[in-house]
Write a protein that holds these residues in place. Sequence first.
Motif, PDB file in Angstrom:
ATOM      1  N   ALA A  53       0.848  -1.199   0.000  1.00  0.00           N
ATOM      2  CA  ALA A  53       0.000   0.000   0.000  1.00  0.00           C
ATOM      3  C   ALA A  53       0.873   1.235   0.000  1.00  0.00           C
ATOM      4  CB  ALA A  53      -0.880  -0.020   1.232  1.00  0.00           C
ATOM      5  N   TYR A  54       0.272   2.389  -0.292  1.00  0.00           N
ATOM      6  CA  TYR A  54       1.012   3.617  -0.039  1.00  0.00           C
ATOM      7  C   TYR A  54       0.258   4.561   0.899  1.00  0.00           C
ATOM      8  CZ  TYR A  54      -1.453   5.901  -4.069  1.00  0.00           C
ATOM      9  OH  TYR A  54      -2.369   6.416  -4.944  1.00  0.00           O
ATOM     10  N   GLY A  55      -0.866   4.053   1.456  1.00  0.00           N
ATOM     11  CA  GLY A  55      -1.593   4.876   2.421  1.00  0.00           C
ATOM     12  C   GLY A  55      -1.792   4.181   3.755  1.00  0.00           C
ATOM     13  N   HIS A  56      -1.335   2.934   3.867  1.00  0.00           N
ATOM     14  CA  HIS A  56      -1.404   2.239   5.156  1.00  0.00           C
ATOM     15  C   HIS A  56      -0.255   1.246   5.236  1.00  0.00           C
ATOM     16  CE1 HIS A  56      -3.124  -1.321   3.181  1.00  0.00           C
ATOM     17  NE2 HIS A  56      -4.131  -0.605   2.699  1.00  0.00           N
ATOM     18  N   LEU A  57      -0.300   0.357   6.222  1.00  0.00           N
ATOM     19  CA  LEU A  57       0.884  -0.441   6.558  1.00  0.00           C
ATOM     20  C   LEU A  57       0.642  -1.939   6.364  1.00  0.00           C
ATOM     21  CD1 LEU A  57       1.802   1.653   9.739  1.00  0.00           C
ATOM     22  CD2 LEU A  57       2.995   1.701   7.537  1.00  0.00           C
ATOM     23  N   TYR A  58      -0.185  -2.311   5.387  1.00  0.00           N
ATOM     24  CA  TYR A  58      -0.496  -3.718   5.135  1.00  0.00           C
ATOM     25  C   TYR A  58      -0.030  -4.151   3.750  1.00  0.00           C
ATOM     26  CZ  TYR A  58      -3.429  -3.345   9.222  1.00  0.00           C
ATOM     27  OH  TYR A  58      -3.857  -3.131  10.508  1.00  0.00           O
ATOM     28  N   MET A  59       0.388  -5.411   3.690  1.00  0.00           N
ATOM     29  CA  MET A  59       0.669  -6.067   2.415  1.00  0.00           C
ATOM     30  C   MET A  59      -0.558  -6.906   2.096  1.00  0.00           C
ATOM     31  SD  MET A  59       3.760  -6.068   0.851  1.00  0.00           S
ATOM     32  CE  MET A  59       4.033  -6.578  -0.826  1.00  0.00           C
ATOM     33  N   LEU A  60      -0.920  -7.008   0.816  1.00  0.00           N
ATOM     34  CA  LEU A  60      -2.131  -7.748   0.456  1.00  0.00           C
ATOM     35  C   LEU A  60      -1.854  -8.732  -0.673  1.00  0.00           C
ATOM     36  CD1 LEU A  60      -3.078  -4.533   1.064  1.00  0.00           C
ATOM     37  CD2 LEU A  60      -5.295  -5.655   0.886  1.00  0.00           C
ATOM     38  N   ALA A  61      -2.594  -9.826  -0.656  1.00  0.00           N
ATOM     39  CA  ALA A  61      -2.528 -10.806  -1.743  1.00  0.00           C
ATOM     40  C   ALA A  61      -3.807 -10.722  -2.559  1.00  0.00           C
ATOM     41  CB  ALA A  61      -2.389 -12.211  -1.177  1.00  0.00           C
ATOM     42  N   ARG A 107      14.627  -9.730   0.291  1.00  0.00           N
ATOM     43  CA  ARG A 107      15.798  -8.942  -0.026  1.00  0.00           C
ATOM     44  C   ARG A 107      17.025  -9.695   0.478  1.00  0.00           C
ATOM     45  NH1 ARG A 107      14.401  -3.174  -0.385  1.00  0.00           N
ATOM     46  NH2 ARG A 107      16.299  -2.073   0.019  1.00  0.00           N
ATOM     47  N   ALA A 108      18.060  -9.822  -0.377  1.00  0.00           N
ATOM     48  CA  ALA A 108      19.258 -10.560   0.022  1.00  0.00           C
ATOM     49  C   ALA A 108      19.787 -10.026   1.348  1.00  0.00           C
ATOM     50  CB  ALA A 108      20.324 -10.415  -1.062  1.00  0.00           C
ATOM     51  N   GLY A 109      20.097 -10.931   2.250  1.00  0.00           N
ATOM     52  CA  GLY A 109      20.695 -10.526   3.524  1.00  0.00           C
ATOM     53  C   GLY A 109      19.693 -10.052   4.560  1.00  0.00           C
ATOM     54  N   THR A 110      18.401 -10.001   4.201  1.00  0.00           N
ATOM     55  CA  THR A 110      17.402  -9.592   5.194  1.00  0.00           C
ATOM     56  C   THR A 110      16.375 -10.710   5.352  1.00  0.00           C
ATOM     57  OG1 THR A 110      15.898  -8.609   3.585  1.00  0.00           O
ATOM     58  CG2 THR A 110      17.603  -7.166   4.483  1.00  0.00           C
ATOM     59  N   THR A 111      15.644 -10.654   6.435  1.00  0.00           N
ATOM     60  CA  THR A 111      14.592 -11.647   6.644  1.00  0.00           C
ATOM     61  C   THR A 111      13.381 -11.218   5.826  1.00  0.00           C
ATOM     62  OG1 THR A 111      15.401 -11.697   8.891  1.00  0.00           O
ATOM     63  CG2 THR A 111      13.360 -12.889   8.461  1.00  0.00           C
ATOM     64  N   ALA A 112      12.784 -12.182   5.128  1.00  0.00           N
ATOM     65  CA  ALA A 112      11.599 -11.846   4.342  1.00  0.00           C
ATOM     66  C   ALA A 112      10.524 -11.298   5.267  1.00  0.00           C
ATOM     67  CB  ALA A 112      11.096 -13.069   3.609  1.00  0.00           C
ATOM     68  N   GLN A 113       9.858 -10.218   4.829  1.00  0.00           N
ATOM     69  CA  GLN A 113       8.819  -9.619   5.675  1.00  0.00           C
ATOM     70  C   GLN A 113       7.564 -10.480   5.724  1.00  0.00           C
ATOM     71  OE1 GLN A 113       8.734  -4.981   5.327  1.00  0.00           O
ATOM     72  NE2 GLN A 113       8.859  -5.818   3.287  1.00  0.00           N
ATOM     73  N   PHE A 114       7.331 -11.216   4.627  1.00  0.00           N
ATOM     74  CA  PHE A 114       6.097 -11.998   4.529  1.00  0.00           C
ATOM     75  C   PHE A 114       6.394 -13.325   3.850  1.00  0.00           C
ATOM     76  CE2 PHE A 114       5.015  -7.517   4.234  1.00  0.00           C
ATOM     77  CZ  PHE A 114       4.074  -7.393   5.238  1.00  0.00           C
ATOM     78  N   ASP A 115       5.525 -14.291   4.101  1.00  0.00           N
ATOM     79  CA  ASP A 115       5.575 -15.553   3.380  1.00  0.00           C
ATOM     80  C   ASP A 115       4.390 -15.552   2.414  1.00  0.00           C
ATOM     81  OD1 ASP A 115       6.279 -18.503   3.041  1.00  0.00           O
ATOM     82  OD2 ASP A 115       4.155 -18.555   3.612  1.00  0.00           O
TER      83      ASP A 115
END
Length: 681
Positions: free
Chosen positions: A433-441, A487-495
């Motif tokens: 999103a660009y107006g809140h803090l959620y990822m959506l499928a 992202r390489a070297g980081t923990t994935a934010q979502f599965d």
Amino acid sequence: MTSSVASPGAEIVRAACPHDCPDTCAMLVTVEQREGKRVAVKVVGDPDHPTTQGALCTKVSRYLERTYHPDRLLYPQKRIGPKGRGRFMRVSWGEALADIAARLRTIAAIDPQRVVPYSYAGTMGLVQGEAMAARFLHKLGASFLDRTICATAGAEAINATLGTRTGTDLEQFQNARLIVFWGTNAIASNLHLWSRAQEAKRRGAKLIAIDPYRSQTAEKCQQHIALLPGTDAALALGIMNVLIARDWLDHDYIARYTLGFDELAARARNFPPQRVAQLCGIDADIVESLAHDYWHIRPAAIRLNYGMQRAAGGGNAVRAVACLPALAGHWRAAAGGVLLSTSGMFNLDNAALHRPDLLAGRTPRTINMSDALIVYNSNPVAVAPQSRAVAAGFAREDLFTVVLDHFQTDTADYADYLLPATTQLEHVDVHRAYGHLYMLANNAAIEPLGEALPNSEIFRRLARAMGFTEPCFRESDDEIASVAFKRAGTTAQFDWNSLKRSGWQRLAVAEIYAPFAHGNFPTPSGRCEFRSQQLADLGIDPVPDYVPPNEGPVSNPELARRFPLAIISPPARNFLNSTFVNVASLRAVDGEPSLEIHPLDAAARAISDGDRVRVFNDRGSLDLAAHVTDRARRGVVVALSIWWKKLARDGKNANELTNQRLTDIGRAPTFYDCLVQVERA
Ligand code: SF4
């Protein structure tokens, strides 16, 4: 689970709204089996999603009307008439792709940079947006497109000031005591923030709208400040002037967490209320009262949107406004601060999605002369500024044009090949999103209609036809979606599989999110940068200033004498840019393209309500129905947009009048920096 049983024979599929809107709603699509086929029968907002709260806007509530529209493109077509006439014949996918690949190969053999993409936010999905398309274009070596049409002035300005694109959490706005809607009609373009603001108002908050136009949002705020277009920076600097003069400053916050106060204060001293009043076309006491409220009513949240950055000084305006919360210490509260975008919070793996390694060391130029144009997720003939010049470019017989779309838009009329793309109900995607803090499928609810294919599949097949053999061109949409977060070297934010099942998940941030309560600005200095060395290094003024409109009495008095009215063309409530204009029930609400004009400006031209008027400048003219109303302030006329040209009586839209000059920061168009004259037709 991607779906659950709703009623016998029906299924609920979790989806996401794909449109260019900060709210990125979670949707539930009801699907039934009819004659052996999956048919979507209902689309609603997910009641459990904290920002959607069960409500979709009117536009997307009609998504079935759009998906099953009788004009949907259902098979590939090839041009048979002159460019722009929109006459096509049906061809097979095999024939279309083989011919397109042959043409692209011939052009690429001379110089692949002669192939240019044109795409934007027709879908905000990471899979159907740029993923497979970018891989294809990188492998080909096509020119880059500088995708600045909408948001880059504001985005770069916010980045220079705060260090990233984040701000006040939408879920905190109901706790604010003062909410300033600055350059935004939230009811039309940020509905779910508006509902939070309504709750704040019920709890006693004051709502103020700053907008040249009395929009539906401005009408419902307790105060509306109708300034002249392109003068927002002057107003912000005027507020600073008063804050400083009255010592309404959070000295502790400024000392600990900001950089460049003395330089900003020196700049603000040039903007006393009397001067600001003159520049903005408002009363001086409004500047005083705004500063008074901004200091005394706490916490104060500013919802800043992209309207203000569509003028010559748009980047400086966003920077000036973004400095205010740090001066008054409003970031200390979760419900205080400013929100333009949250898109900087999503740590996406763009390299995995777009595969720039396929460039193999090449650095193609950024858009230049072209022999081939591939258009997807956009309708440039309608939405780009100075439309007549754009259409003339598309009409070039030597330009090979491929258009992917759902409908035969104004741009599609110029295609050599018109390829049918799927809508959001027919494909898989993943959305930040660009107006809140959620990822959506977004799960596919139904099979593609006719022979339509997802954008990803069209580019996948085109890659095959071109002989591209890299494994990334064989990745499925699910595989593409699953690499978006790693992202390489980081923990994935979502599965991805988990996200598909749940439909949406919140970023790993505190429940009460107050991003800059204790500084922590991710700028080079770690502070809110009133003075930006990064901008100075680019040759840009490092301290916010008022940059007057290109087209206005200060910059161009001769032009302002010939064309004394400023025109703005903000989004009509039932359109989203040029999307939904062809949905009859939505278009019926707006009736026909019109021009809102103040009664005094109308009287001076002997124009009555309902008259046909000619709106013109040196770039073109439009024939519109006049609507005489004080929603438009004196000196400013308003043409709600963006109409399809072919659906207007004169075959034109407001972009006939707009110009191609760019903003001070971010190289964005200056749609709302435009002068015209109006006369009875
Ligand atoms: S409010 Fe925005 S995100 Fe929600 S359904 Fe409407 S266009 Fe989509």
